[in-house]
Design an enzyme around this catalytic site. Sequence first.
Site, PDB file in Angstrom:
ATOM      1  CG  LEU A  31      -2.159  -0.489  -5.822  1.00 37.25           C
ATOM      2  CD1 LEU A  31      -3.080  -1.491  -6.488  1.00 37.25           C
ATOM      3  CD2 LEU A  31      -1.950  -0.806  -4.361  1.00 37.25           C
ATOM      4  CG  ASP A  32      -4.480   2.331  -6.432  1.00 35.08           C
ATOM      5  OD1 ASP A  32      -5.135   1.474  -7.051  1.00 35.08           O
ATOM      6  OD2 ASP A  32      -4.482   2.406  -5.196  1.00 35.08           O
ATOM      7  CD  GLU A  33       2.003   5.426  -8.477  1.00 39.67           C
ATOM      8  OE1 GLU A  33       2.946   5.382  -9.287  1.00 39.67           O
ATOM      9  OE2 GLU A  33       2.109   5.798  -7.311  1.00 39.67           O
TER      10      GLU A  33
END
Lengths: 278, 278, 278, 278
Positions: free
Chosen positions: D221-223
């Site tokens: 997530l979000d990476e």
Amino acid sequence: MPTHLLLIDCPDAKGLVHTITGVLFRRDFNIVGNQEFVEPTRERFFMRTAFSGEGDPRPMLDELRQLLPAQADVRLAATDKRPIVILATKEPHCLGDLLLRHSYGDLPAKICAVVANHDVLEPLVQKFGIPFRVVSHLGLERAEHEAAIQAAIAPFKPEYLVLAKYMRVLSPDFVVRWPHRIVNIHHSFLPAFVGANPYRQAYERGVKIIGATAHFVTDHLDEGPIIAQGIQSVDHTFQAGDMAQAGRDVEKLVLAKALRLVLEERVFRFGNRTVIFE
Amino acid sequence: MPTHLLLIDCPDAKGLVHTITGVLFRRDFNIVGNQEFVEPTRERFFMRTAFSGEGDPRPMLDELRQLLPAQADVRLAATDKRPIVILATKEPHCLGDLLLRHSYGDLPAKICAVVANHDVLEPLVQKFGIPFRVVSHLGLERAEHEAAIQAAIAPFKPEYLVLAKYMRVLSPDFVVRWPHRIVNIHHSFLPAFVGANPYRQAYERGVKIIGATAHFVTDHLDEGPIIAQGIQSVDHTFQAGDMAQAGRDVEKLVLAKALRLVLEERVFRFGNRTVIFE
Amino acid sequence: MPTHLLLIDCPDAKGLVHTITGVLFRRDFNIVGNQEFVEPTRERFFMRTAFSGEGDPRPMLDELRQLLPAQADVRLAATDKRPIVILATKEPHCLGDLLLRHSYGDLPAKICAVVANHDVLEPLVQKFGIPFRVVSHLGLERAEHEAAIQAAIAPFKPEYLVLAKYMRVLSPDFVVRWPHRIVNIHHSFLPAFVGANPYRQAYERGVKIIGATAHFVTDHLDEGPIIAQGIQSVDHTFQAGDMAQAGRDVEKLVLAKALRLVLEERVFRFGNRTVIFE
Amino acid sequence: MPTHLLLIDCPDAKGLVHTITGVLFRRDFNIVGNQEFVEPTRERFFMRTAFSGEGDPRPMLDELRQLLPAQADVRLAATDKRPIVILATKEPHCLGDLLLRHSYGDLPAKICAVVANHDVLEPLVQKFGIPFRVVSHLGLERAEHEAAIQAAIAPFKPEYLVLAKYMRVLSPDFVVRWPHRIVNIHHSFLPAFVGANPYRQAYERGVKIIGATAHFVTDHLDEGPIIAQGIQSVDHTFQAGDMAQAGRDVEKLVLAKALRLVLEERVFRFGNRTVIFE
């Protein structure tokens, strides 16, 4: 509790803030936010005060006018969304952005109509259920065309006109009827590149940054008081057309920002300059 | 006519502006500029007022303290340049920029001394005729080193410490002696990339924008109240070292800006946040 | 392994990249970085190629000149720091920033001397151990003054002159001796506000963004090819003096950036425009 | 004359540019624009070459694959607008901006459909005549919901999925089916404020700049690899809601920019980073 907005523009004098806040205090209004500015070169005082309270704020205006210097401009902001009419020509990006914000409540105005001198934007405007009027300039003298534009606008009784890439110069006779009530987006970083084809001019000059300027329209083309400006970096790979494309995002953001500032009563004008309480 | 600066930080209450401006008015002071803010979530009132007048403004403070809510912090800004001491390690760009601004009067402070844990910056500091003290950390416990740093600083009686790329973490014992009086420049866009080697972290993460953050130092590393931030675009051609180089200009500008804000008494702190009257 | 920089500016033709990279390949050089651009309106080709290898790269130049279109400009970048002389008047911020970067190795040039028409900057320059020459313009005709300036510069044999807020207009006779070898910082966002007092002009016009422009000096004042531009937001609280102060940081950053671009051989000029390989 | 786009991603080796441009030259293709990059830490070579010519460029690919290092990824960009499907939830600003650009030809893609887990955006999407599918997550396990989403998408055979404020986390099982073909807009300046409520986090931390990040979606997530980022200044007067409002303009611009970069084949991915040829 209801909130109101008090707007004051008057010659500067000692004790103004104390006087004004005293009127609010005695009438049991509570200041929520307060912004003031004294323009030193012209000794003029500007104040924008948000306040809350149960009472009717309107009687306060006469009291303030008696206490403040003569020629004080004292008023309360309207509490409903202000009616506007948008003028456009063929380009959709600024108009579309305003229609979109309007559709989901992100524009503090009521768009009453779009008036254009071409019909290509009609399908876009119709998507949003907004009245669209075509007033072609073909075969008309400028005075005739402007009279027709004025007639198309009049029924909607707008408070402001917004030129969203309206590509015709308005005459002084037209402008004088809308004093500081016409907002234009100019596709350059004014005062650089006034007039037509600014992106061509920017390309020729080889600039590394382009911009856009939203301003009030006055008699003098591209010389009215500036409300907002924005910029975008460019480089040698940008031809004039690429600059125009890159400029579209700046134009739409700067126009939307300027409109928000004007409609939220954050803009005071004095001479050819603006005081903006953000 | 002399100009003074009044600074107030207190719980919010009705009529505060009217009360405060009344005290100024009755003492024949004229407000030149006035900025206020009410933090809604904590109901706290902040005010920064520039005023001019012939009288002595100091007696006004007691009157204000009596009229304002308990725990009001009311004070006048000092009128002379505030003494500061700069802590540094090896990097010259932030320190040099501050020394340069100081040398031509563009920093509203008096740099009393530079204290460093290495000696490489001595020639730079000596150019500007500022005392330079080396306090090496080699062979010392942290408490010992900090005591020596403190001893080197003490004779200069600074109001603020400025960490201009001082690369050692200060202990809570040290920080508590300088509450909100230490300004640090952190080489990242906090809260991204806390801790060491932020440019290496930024490279690994592949960010397209890097930044710098100036903040007050608290017990918690890199978590003090933020005063100013700035950014710089980067792209895939930047290795970690290129980012560090690009970051140096942002770091020096952000630190200089934050210092100016603090020294011009434009910064109020509440909790872990700041109110900044620009 | 030694690294070199090949710079080519020539009319466009089919197969140029293949031809050039073939010469490098056959001589056992390895391309480390390669940037090309074809200006479509003028059909001109620009290339900046970093390559490494053990051999002597100089014999390659003649081979390239024979293979490329006539009038090709083919050269290798100098590998040592280029000598420059800075011209200044009274303002220290741009000059000081360059001296500082020079002192810690962050300017890819050798500052040989500073020549000024006033003596106020002498203490600043002396801090850094750089020769300082005063050539006052008082009582001299412009031609006489420029001859004296030229005489003061000549012994240092600089490759570039840098006008770091040198406040006198150079005559075409002077400029022609330094074709595209004089870099100036102009304190506005050109082409807005050409000429004197741009911050006064910016204040009068009420702009919301100010800027600075670094450009090559040509015969036409403020109209030479632009190398770099930067901006800074301002608002109604900025008097002309405040704009000038805010502008100083932009000026020094833009001049330093432009110099770095020029000295790293990243700038090609064609007509009144620049191609910049960042 | 037809123009094509050649895209190469392979291990670095000596003479690559010469080899590749030789193939183009012998087939009588003319290079219009050429961008290369060698990632030094991983010794990987990336090239994006626009070329024109009458011949069929496809046979060239096999020749290139034989000449280049093993595992070279060599391909021609598709010449028609790529099909995409947009996933959304309730917020209209990013979706509306994409629909608007699409409607006037300013998005280099074909929007085939919008799939949402709520129905509130249906009227907006219908204005533009684009198919809208609601796939509510209520009462479904995540796997069931994602299977239904996948089924709604499948008939449109999109090349990319665009998450325009789609507020549900996609599982690794879903993501693996769209490797580096899902573009998300995250409402923060990643890696700051990962996860939910970034504007609340930004308010609590007291940052002076907020941002938005467009990235490819990966398992983490979000990476995922960052494609574009943008920022917006804020100050102490911004509550979390004000930051969210201010952030909307950045979000929509950054997502539109990232999509343009991806669709114009300007983005190469390697590891968790991107090479972007603007």
